[in-house]
Each structure stands twice: as structure tokens, then as C-alpha cells.
Design a protein around this motif. Structure first.
Motif, PDB file in Angstrom:
ATOM      1  N   VAL A  19       7.926   1.571 -15.888  1.00  0.00           N
ATOM      2  CA  VAL A  19       7.219   2.227 -16.649  1.00  0.00           C
ATOM      3  C   VAL A  19       5.239   2.801 -16.358  1.00  0.00           C
ATOM      4  O   VAL A  19       5.193   3.260 -16.240  1.00  0.00           O
ATOM      5  N   MET A  20       5.185   1.207 -15.977  1.00  0.00           N
ATOM      6  CA  MET A  20       3.748   1.757 -15.279  1.00  0.00           C
ATOM      7  C   MET A  20       4.155   1.511 -14.006  1.00  0.00           C
ATOM      8  O   MET A  20       4.451   0.474 -12.763  1.00  0.00           O
ATOM      9  N   GLN A  21       2.699   2.580 -13.105  1.00  0.00           N
ATOM     10  CA  GLN A  21       2.983   2.796 -12.182  1.00  0.00           C
ATOM     11  C   GLN A  21       1.781   1.445 -11.247  1.00  0.00           C
ATOM     12  O   GLN A  21       1.328   2.219 -11.751  1.00  0.00           O
ATOM     13  N   PRO A  22       2.649   1.692 -10.310  1.00  0.00           N
ATOM     14  CA  PRO A  22       1.179   1.413  -9.114  1.00  0.00           C
ATOM     15  C   PRO A  22       0.091   1.994  -8.845  1.00  0.00           C
ATOM     16  O   PRO A  22       0.556   3.107  -8.516  1.00  0.00           O
ATOM     17  N   GLN A  23      -0.901   1.268  -8.880  1.00  0.00           N
ATOM     18  CA  GLN A  23      -2.409   1.525  -8.580  1.00  0.00           C
ATOM     19  C   GLN A  23      -2.533   1.467  -7.191  1.00  0.00           C
ATOM     20  O   GLN A  23      -3.025   0.279  -6.949  1.00  0.00           O
ATOM     21  N   ASP A  81       0.775  -1.479  -0.175  1.00  0.00           N
ATOM     22  CA  ASP A  81       0.688   0.293  -0.136  1.00  0.00           C
ATOM     23  C   ASP A  81       0.850   1.090  -0.084  1.00  0.00           C
ATOM     24  O   ASP A  81      -0.088   2.382   0.057  1.00  0.00           O
ATOM     25  N   LYS A  82       2.181   0.602  -0.436  1.00  0.00           N
ATOM     26  CA  LYS A  82       2.626   1.909  -0.342  1.00  0.00           C
ATOM     27  C   LYS A  82       4.381   1.661  -0.929  1.00  0.00           C
ATOM     28  O   LYS A  82       4.475   0.666  -0.487  1.00  0.00           O
ATOM     29  N   THR A  83       4.805   2.242  -1.937  1.00  0.00           N
ATOM     30  CA  THR A  83       6.045   2.120  -3.146  1.00  0.00           C
ATOM     31  C   THR A  83       7.244   1.747  -1.787  1.00  0.00           C
ATOM     32  O   THR A  83       7.575   2.446  -0.779  1.00  0.00           O
ATOM     33  N   GLY A 132       8.074   1.803  -7.344  1.00  0.00           N
ATOM     34  CA  GLY A 132       7.314   3.341  -7.837  1.00  0.00           C
ATOM     35  C   GLY A 132       8.087   3.885  -9.181  1.00  0.00           C
ATOM     36  O   GLY A 132       8.485   4.463  -9.908  1.00  0.00           O
ATOM     37  N   GLN A 133       9.064   2.539  -9.927  1.00  0.00           N
ATOM     38  CA  GLN A 133      10.201   2.888 -10.590  1.00  0.00           C
ATOM     39  C   GLN A 133      10.030   2.590 -11.865  1.00  0.00           C
ATOM     40  O   GLN A 133      11.001   2.233 -13.115  1.00  0.00           O
ATOM     41  N   ALA A 186       2.698 -20.536 -10.037  1.00  0.00           N
ATOM     42  CA  ALA A 186       3.632 -20.508 -10.010  1.00  0.00           C
ATOM     43  C   ALA A 186       4.056 -19.307 -10.508  1.00  0.00           C
ATOM     44  O   ALA A 186       3.540 -18.973 -11.790  1.00  0.00           O
ATOM     45  N   ALA A 187       4.672 -17.651 -10.087  1.00  0.00           N
ATOM     46  CA  ALA A 187       4.214 -17.023 -10.400  1.00  0.00           C
ATOM     47  C   ALA A 187       5.785 -16.138 -10.424  1.00  0.00           C
ATOM     48  O   ALA A 187       6.890 -16.568  -9.451  1.00  0.00           O
ATOM     49  N   GLY A 188       6.133 -16.030 -11.884  1.00  0.00           N
ATOM     50  CA  GLY A 188       7.687 -15.611 -11.958  1.00  0.00           C
ATOM     51  C   GLY A 188       8.108 -14.156 -11.243  1.00  0.00           C
ATOM     52  O   GLY A 188       7.024 -13.175 -11.330  1.00  0.00           O
ATOM     53  N   ILE A 189       8.902 -13.931 -10.560  1.00  0.00           N
ATOM     54  CA  ILE A 189       9.743 -12.751  -9.848  1.00  0.00           C
ATOM     55  C   ILE A 189      10.865 -12.575 -10.409  1.00  0.00           C
ATOM     56  O   ILE A 189      11.286 -13.299 -11.617  1.00  0.00           O
ATOM     57  N   ASN A 190      10.824 -11.392 -11.203  1.00  0.00           N
ATOM     58  CA  ASN A 190      11.051 -10.409 -12.109  1.00  0.00           C
ATOM     59  C   ASN A 190      11.752  -9.649 -11.788  1.00  0.00           C
ATOM     60  O   ASN A 190      11.108  -8.240 -10.641  1.00  0.00           O
ATOM     61  N   PHE A 191      13.084  -9.033 -12.116  1.00  0.00           N
ATOM     62  CA  PHE A 191      13.895  -7.139 -11.894  1.00  0.00           C
ATOM     63  C   PHE A 191      12.697  -6.189 -11.565  1.00  0.00           C
ATOM     64  O   PHE A 191      12.401  -5.517 -11.141  1.00  0.00           O
ATOM     65  N   ALA A 192      11.548  -6.749 -12.944  1.00  0.00           N
ATOM     66  CA  ALA A 192      10.727  -4.878 -13.023  1.00  0.00           C
ATOM     67  C   ALA A 192       9.820  -4.708 -11.637  1.00  0.00           C
ATOM     68  O   ALA A 192       9.525  -4.104 -11.682  1.00  0.00           O
TER      69      ALA A 192
END
Length: 322
Positions: A52-56, A7-9, A49-50, A36-42
Motif C-alpha cells: 500500500v505504501m510505495q518505496p521512494q 534502488d529498484k523493485t 512495489g506491491q 533487532a528488526a522484524g521481518i514481515n511479509f509486507a
């Protein structure tokens, strides 16, 4: 259902496990029971919050996953409930997730869910960098940074399958052994040696035809110094920070080029995306590409998984298991 929520970056500690409503399938999408969910550096950039897509906020990370289709939305005719699939989507750090039908990939029984979770981002990024952004052919030399990482370890194998000579760079001797095991002919430990000097030495001063760079700040400038005439540097990430602005006149000396890559560009062109999927699955079936799962974490340990990724100790693919 359970999902990882922030709920916060901030740092990994902002990731918490929570009960959230199960998503509802919409036209053109499918609902996936995530195995299974992949974990990426993205995902770490998204958390900060860095990306290209910003969290809502509050939001859930996760760009890829694998599991079984629970339900299909109106207009989806090529997929059915019960199918084993991998998918590009969002909010995949959860027990259930929605993905656009155009980005859902049926997977053979021979591929585990953990391996399938490495397919959408890692395998397709590597394939399209080598065969869409560049035309990798026999006789070329390809330098792969982070050669023991998720994309890197696959890129080494796909480049080798295309007939290229592969030089990998890694941060430790243990990672060097892994990169060699998966096909790199030469591996440079950039913590102890200057990779550009070594790459030029290994190629007799000619340089390399292609560099795959997801690091950025610490590798980009040096990479330009070890490109061969007409060489190509592809930047597809910035785990080491964004590189300094490029003076285009630096490219004139050897008629070199620099380009950027992000998988979402490919995902928007179905024919190109499909070509990568079909050829990648063929390479896996032929045993030319093997998917290395470095470590699996329970969903509730997402924060620990992000800490591990950011420690630079990981190899292969990291996954979360709901």
C-alpha cells in the motif's frame, strides 16, 4: 551507519547493505538504536512495489523493530534516551531508525530485543483482530490460517486465552506440531486435506465463528463455506495473492460477514492502540502468550531472510540483527 537498501523493485537479490547517513530526530519522533528488526511479509511486497505504501527509491524496508532510544525529538515527554522499546515505523532494516513517539512501546526487561521486534506487528495485529475487529469469547471456534507463522502462532494463544476453541491450518506436519504446542486444539494440514471440509467435520457441521486469513486467493472462497451462522472472516493479508471479487449475496445464506484489517488503522486511534498494548503485555507477563523467534539473520543477510520467508519454510518470527 549501515542499512539495507534497494534502488529498484524486484526479488530478494535487490536488497544490498550500504552506508547511509544516520537519520536525525525530528519533533514528535524518537531515534532508536536498532537491536533487532522484524521481518514481515509486507516487507517483501514493499520490496516488489506491491505494498500500500510505495518505496521512494532508493529505500530501506522495515516496519518494526526494537532497541534503545538514542534521542527524543521536541515535544516528546513520555519517553527518554536509554529506554528499551519496540516501535512501529519505517526503514527499520538499519542500525538506527526514526519512529513516531505515538508508536513507540516501552518493553520490560523480561522481553528480549528479538522478542520485542515481534511485538508491534505480530502481537498487536493478532490481539486487535480478535478483540477489536471481533469480540472473541468463550464458546466460539476460531480458525487460524498459517497457525505456525508470526501472527498465527500468537493469534492461536490469544484466542485460547479468551476461552475460544482454536483450529489451525498449516502446510506441513512439522508446522502442525508447532501449532499444537502453542495451543491449537486441532490442526489441519491443508496440503493434504481440504481445510473447509475438515473444519465443518470438526465442528459437527456447524462451522467456525471466526476465520483469520492472511493468505487470500487460495483460502478465502473455501473459508466462506465453513463459517457458522453469523460467522466472520477477517482478511488481513494476501500472501497467496488477492482473492477474487466477492459476490455479497454469498453472505446471505448464513448471515455471515467479511471484513479487512490493517494495523495502521488502530495506530491512528491511540486509546484503542493502548488497550491492545496493555492487554498483550499482561498476557505475556502471565505466560499465556509466548513469542517464538523462528530464525535470526545478520543485517547483511536481508536478501537471504526474504528468500527464506518466501519459501514458506519459516515458523514464528524472523528477525534481522544489525
Amino acid at each position: 551507519m549501515k542499512a539495507v537498501v534497494f534502488d529498484k523493485t524486484g526479488g530478494p537479490e535487490v536488497l544490498k547493505i550500504a552506508e547511509v547517513p544516520k537519520p536525525e530526530v525530528k519533533p514528535g519522533t524518537v531515534l532508536i538504536k536498532v537491536r533487532a528488526a522484524g521481518i514481515n511479509f509486507a516487507d517483501t511486497l514493499f520490496r516488489q512495489g506491491q505494498y500500500v505504501m510505495q518505496p521512494q527509491l532508493p529505500d530501506t524496508p522495515g516496519l518494526e523493530g526494537a532497541g534503545e532510544i538514542e534521542a527524543v525529538g521536541a515535544g516528546v515527554t513520555n519517553l527518554r534516551p536509554g529506554q528499551r522499546v519496540a516501535a512501529l515505523g519505517s526503514k527499520m532494516y538499519a542500525e538506527y531508525a526514526i519512529a513516531p513517539a505515538t508508536q513507540v512501546i516501552p518493553i520490560p526487561d523480561s522481553i528480549s530485543f528479538e522478542q520485542a521486534a515481534a511485538f508491534p506487528v505480530q502481537v498487536l495485529t493478532a490481539w486487535h483482530i480478535l478483540h477489536t475487529s471481533h469480540d472473541t469469547r468463550p464458546g466460539q471456534t476460531v480458525l487460524v490460517h498459517s497457525a505456525a507463522g508470526g501472527v498465527g502462532i500468537v493469534a492461536v494463544q490469544i484466542a485460547k486465552a479468551a476461552g475460544a476453541r482454536v483450529i489451525g491450518t498449516v502446510s506441513s506436519d512439522s508446522k502442525a506440531a508447532i501449532a499444537k504446542e502453542y495451543g491449537a486444539e486441532d490442526v489441519i494440514n491443508y496440503a493434504t486435506k481440504d481445510f473447509a471440509v475438515e473444519a465443518n467435520r470438526l465442528t459437527g457441521g456447524r462451522g467456525v465463528d471466526l476465520i483469520l486469513d492472511a493468505v487470500g486467493a487460495t483460502t478465502f472462497d473455501k473459508g466462506l463455506t465453513c463459517l457458522a451462522p453469523f460467522g466472520h472472516l477477517i482478511l488481513y493479508g494476501r500472501s497467496g495473492g488477492p482473492p477474487a471479487p466477492l459476490n455479497l449475496f454469498r453472505l446471505f445464506e448464513k448471515s455471515t460477514k467479511v471484513s479487512g484489517f490493517v494495523l495502521y488503522t488502530v495506530a491512528a486511534v491511540p486509546d484503542v492502540m493502548r488497550r491492545g498494548i496493555e492487554d498483550s503485555l499482561k498476557l505475556i507477563a502471565e505466560g499465556k502468550v509466548k513469542l517464538l523467534i523462528g530464525k535470526s539473520f545478520p543485517l547483511a543477510q536481508a536478501a537471504e531472510a526474504h528468500k527464506f520467508m518466501e519459501s514458506r519454510q519459516s515458523t514464528g518470527k524472523l528477525v534481522l540483527i544489525p
